[in-house]
Design an enzyme around this catalytic site. Sequence first.
Site, PDB file in Angstrom:
ATOM      1  N   LYS A 125     -21.001 -16.286  52.025  1.00 37.96           N
ATOM      2  CA  LYS A 125     -20.478 -17.070  50.903  1.00 37.96           C
ATOM      3  C   LYS A 125     -20.928 -18.521  51.024  1.00 37.96           C
ATOM      4  CE  LYS A 125     -16.078 -18.009  48.499  1.00 37.96           C
ATOM      5  NZ  LYS A 125     -14.619 -17.774  48.502  1.00 37.96           N
ATOM      6  N   SER A 154     -12.471 -15.998  44.445  1.00 33.52           N
ATOM      7  CA  SER A 154     -13.673 -16.801  44.303  1.00 33.52           C
ATOM      8  C   SER A 154     -14.891 -16.208  45.009  1.00 33.52           C
ATOM      9  CB  SER A 154     -13.403 -18.201  44.859  1.00 33.52           C
ATOM     10  OG  SER A 154     -13.105 -18.148  46.253  1.00 33.52           O
ATOM     11  N   SER A 213      -8.947 -14.529  47.413  1.00 37.47           N
ATOM     12  CA  SER A 213     -10.367 -14.629  47.056  1.00 37.47           C
ATOM     13  C   SER A 213     -11.302 -13.660  47.766  1.00 37.47           C
ATOM     14  CB  SER A 213     -10.862 -16.061  47.288  1.00 37.47           C
ATOM     15  OG  SER A 213     -10.328 -16.924  46.320  1.00 37.47           O
TER      16      SER A 213
END
EC number: 6.3.5.7
Length: 485
Positions: free
Chosen positions: A79, A154, A178
């Site tokens: 990420k 997210s 997330s």
Amino acid sequence: MSLFDHKITELKQMIHKKEIKISDLVDESYKRIASVDDKVQAFLQLDEERARAYAKELDEAVDGRSEHGLLFGMPIGVKDNIVTKGLRTTCSSKILENFDPIYDATVVERLQAAEAVTIGKLNMDEFAMGSSTENSAYKATKNPWNLDTVPGGSSGGSAAAVAAGEVPFSLGSDTGGSIRQPASFCGVVGLKPTYGRVSRYGLVAFASSLDQIGPITRTVEDNAFLLQAISGPDKMDSTSANVEVPDFLSSLTGDIKGLKIAVPKEYLGEGVGKEAKESVLAALKVLEDLGATWEEVSLPHSKYALATYYLLSSSEASANLARFDGIRYGYRSDNADNLIDLYKQTRSEGFGNEVKRRIMLGTFALSSGYYDAYYKKAQKVRTLIKKDFEDVFEKYDVIVGPTTPTPAFKIGEKTSDPLTMYANDILTIPVNLAGVPGISVPCGFADGLPLGLQIIGKHFDEGTVYRVAHAFEQATDHHKAKPEL
């Protein structure tokens, strides 16, 4: 059949038997990205040159030495809020558009020690603020199951890349759901570890008391492998817990006889969709057939979790994001005549709307006239929410419920109303406020879109969470389904 349909243990055996090379795995990843990522939009940056060179080096080490890392040769996506030396880290924000870190996050160092191969950086909501990956400054990631729907957020890029077969595993971060929410939306396995289990050093902070890095994978077994590799105390992170890391793989026995499951009535109440409820009840029947028992319980302060979370996380964000000022690193506005204007213009132009909304909310909650009424009160409610979990865990081994109230929603459906977007995290947020571990595993479909089962455990008891998740996974076929792209 893709190579990535095999588990880590199988891939490692194939490598050592000379059935495949590590270079083949890396090739498979980049070929798949070239084939489908123009549709899925999961990756922001690729590290192809370094990845191919490292794969070649590891291929030579198959016979060259007897000891190999836990993730030897396994391709992984990271990420884009986890810093990577020599590979841009943007947090999907314009303000960090050209930020090239000079060090690796601790989890990246641990991946390197385990000899995993980093394929590239994955899209996300800007500074991890969002539930759909629509808040990225660069692109909106699509759900591989239906390209008109969101992948969640997210960590939407992390979940979508695994679901699409671009990488077999990825790292995400979870502040209010997330990892688990996008895992649910994309039909993969995502774990938020206990707060402190995994070092946050090198994770760009959103809300420091809530953020936690965790793995996203196709199977529970692979998830346990990844957590094994990245867990443990870190002198660079004062919030990492100095506790022993158990052998998570030893928990995957398939035996859950006598295990006691709590099902909060609040998690199956108003606002939770019919399909989500039905999939959880069907999952509970599977767990019963495996020898577990379940009872309905109450987590009475859950109804305050959403408001508590957005006050606390936004307050922490307003402090954490104060460092992005256009002076030390990142974007700097050209439209300023003095220092104060430089701060204003840089932050106005560099941050997206959702980030600015949360900074303003946090600044308001921390202001002198409102601190007691908002921030301080939210901290007290957080303590009550944590106490609810502790009370339930005195009698039960795990808590089970849906990960999300509904399957993935359409792109653009909730962007005009922040409150409906925020409500999507209502079942995942309490886990972060309490600091306990939680996993999402695939448990069914609604209108062709995946649904997730959330299994929550006691502090530092990821082993039991994995045991239940693995037993359920092995008794069902939900995790075997793959999207067609």
